[in-house]
Design a protein around this motif. Structure first.
Motif, mmCIF file in Angstrom:
data_model
loop_
_atom_site.group_PDB
_atom_site.id
_atom_site.type_symbol
_atom_site.label_atom_id
_atom_site.label_comp_id
_atom_site.label_asym_id
_atom_site.label_seq_id
_atom_site.Cartn_x
_atom_site.Cartn_y
_atom_site.Cartn_z
ATOM 1 N N TYR A 12 3.553 1.229 -12.116
ATOM 2 C CA TYR A 12 3.616 2.356 -11.184
ATOM 3 C C TYR A 12 5.022 2.965 -11.163
ATOM 4 C CZ TYR A 12 -1.032 1.280 -9.341
ATOM 5 O OH TYR A 12 -2.390 1.095 -9.201
ATOM 6 N N LEU B 120 2.596 1.830 -3.366
ATOM 7 C CA LEU B 120 1.675 2.293 -4.404
ATOM 8 C C LEU B 120 1.284 3.751 -4.175
ATOM 9 C CD1 LEU B 120 -0.608 -0.836 -4.816
ATOM 10 C CD2 LEU B 120 1.240 -0.067 -6.298
ATOM 11 N N ILE B 121 1.047 4.107 -2.933
ATOM 12 C CA ILE B 121 0.703 5.490 -2.631
ATOM 13 C C ILE B 121 1.921 6.383 -2.839
ATOM 14 C CG2 ILE B 121 -0.004 7.081 -0.791
ATOM 15 C CD1 ILE B 121 -1.738 4.689 0.281
ATOM 16 N N SER C 44 4.277 6.016 -4.821
ATOM 17 C CA SER C 44 4.640 6.159 -6.238
ATOM 18 C C SER C 44 3.894 7.317 -6.891
ATOM 19 C CB SER C 44 4.348 4.863 -6.989
ATOM 20 O OG SER C 44 2.952 4.707 -7.158
ATOM 21 N N ALA C 45 2.833 7.798 -6.245
ATOM 22 C CA ALA C 45 2.083 8.921 -6.804
ATOM 23 C C ALA C 45 2.837 10.237 -6.612
ATOM 24 C CB ALA C 45 0.703 9.014 -6.160
ATOM 25 N N ASP D 181 0.836 -1.212 0.000
ATOM 26 C CA ASP D 181 0.000 0.000 0.000
ATOM 27 C C ASP D 181 0.862 1.250 0.000
ATOM 28 O OD1 ASP D 181 -2.414 -1.243 -0.115
ATOM 29 O OD2 ASP D 181 -2.799 -1.196 2.043
ATOM 30 N N ALA E 63 -0.018 -8.050 -6.919
ATOM 31 C CA ALA E 63 0.270 -6.607 -6.952
ATOM 32 C C ALA E 63 1.722 -6.324 -7.324
ATOM 33 C CB ALA E 63 -0.064 -5.976 -5.597
#
Lengths: 102, 120, 110
Positions: free
Chosen positions: B73, B28-29, B31-32, B25, B66
């Motif tokens: 990502y 992924l967050i 990577s924004a 999690d 994932a």
């Protein structure tokens, strides 16, 4: 470029200390906190590993955690430095980053 | 703003604890945001990357697919300890993503080269 | 909470996301869209099916920026932008389209 490694698990229960010592680079520091303080005691099965590592790494131990568990400075391996909470903060500032071996 | 080099260190097997899922999690967050992300798998963390995980009978979500989405990502640097692989009898073909094998002595340097280390 | 689709009652969470992904069928999307007064065009279905395939492969819903890029790659550059997706799904492609597709709410999605 130096890292402060923190270890908060007993070496008798988990491999955190072992991994930390495997990956801590010459010149970095290890701070033993919570159940990690058992690694700071003299006369345990881990004393040798810690003493060996002390030739390359600085060792610190958090005094309140030591005291809470019934141990005194005199129980510690020679050369490990005791720090209080303020000393903990100083260390995190002194070193460039912290790697927590959870 | 300077792009930070972030290293996510994974050293726990999946499912026994929620560390692996939390790391996914966070990656992924993270990577924004403009971060230069690398993942490192040492100790039992390697087991997270084992192919063929099937959690149907333990009623936990299998989150391992994932890892294969990470490339999308822009998370492309996945490092694994060579020694930890050998100790666990794993080979590259056992893993579900392409990884770069590093010696433990090289990993010491890798940690040094990053600005921030997140431990799981 | 629950919704009724083809005479069956399907459980949802309090935001309306299907609890059991395996209960999904196209009529689920149609029922949800009807409740939102949202028409479903072939372009909507492209996105819904894409999300379902993504989820089947990666066990998660894509972030909007990943979805945008992937939709553009698969269905044409003119579709690979946030404006296009928000026009189709005014409540947000992450939230609304995932719900219609029977996926859980994307993590890290506000």
């Amino acid at each position: 470029m130096s890292i402060l490694h923190t270890v908060n698990k007993s070496p008798f229960e988990k491999n955190n200390l072992e991994s930390c010592l495997r990956y801590a680079k010459n010149g970095s520091a290890v701070l033993l906190i919570e159940d990690g303080i058992y690694a700071a005691l003299a006369g345990t099965a881990f004393e040798k590993a810690v003493v060996t590592a002390m030739s390359e790494l600085d060792f610190y131990c958090l005094a309140p955690d030591m005291k809470a568990r019934g141990f005194l400075e005199s129980n510690m391996i020679d050369g490990i430095k005791l720090v209080d909470y303020a000393g903990f903060v100083d260390l995190t500032v002194e070193y460039e980053k912290v790697q927590a071996w959870l | 703003m300077k792009i930070k080099k972030c290293l996510y260190v994974n050293r726990r097997a999946p499912y026994g604890t929620s560390y692996a899922l939390e790391a996914i999690d966070m990656v992924l967050i993270g990577s924004a945001f403009d971060q230069d992300i690398s993942l490192l798998f040492i100790d039992d963390g390697l087991f997270q990357l084992k192919k063929g995980q099937d959690t149907a009978d333990v009623e936990i979500k299998n989150h391992s697919p994932a890892y294969r989405a990470f490339e999308m990502y822009d998370v492309e640097k996945i490092y694994v300890s060579k020694e930890a692989m050998a100790a666990r009898g794993l080979k590259r073909a056992d893993l579900l993503v392409d990884v770069e094998l590093l010696s433990d002595s090289r990993i010491k340097e890798l940690m040094d080269e990053h600005d921030i280390i997140f431990s799981f | 909470m629950s919704i009724e689709v083809n005479g069956k009652v399907l459980e949802t969470d309090k935001e309306g996301y299907l609890l059991d992904l395996s209960q999904w069928e196209p009529a689920v999307a149609e029922t949800m869209a009807r409740a939102d007064r949202q028409e479903l065009t072939p372009e909507h279905w492209e996105v819904i099916h894409f999300l379902r395939e993504f989820y089947a492969e990666f066990a998660m819903a894509p972030a909007v920026r990943i979805l945008t890029r992937a939709i553009g790659k698969k269905f044409g550059k003119e579709k690979g932008n946030a404006r296009y997706l928000y026009n189709l799904f005014p409540y947000g492609p992450g939230k609304q389209a995932c719900r219609y597709a029977g996926l859980p709410k994307p993590s890290g999605c506000m």
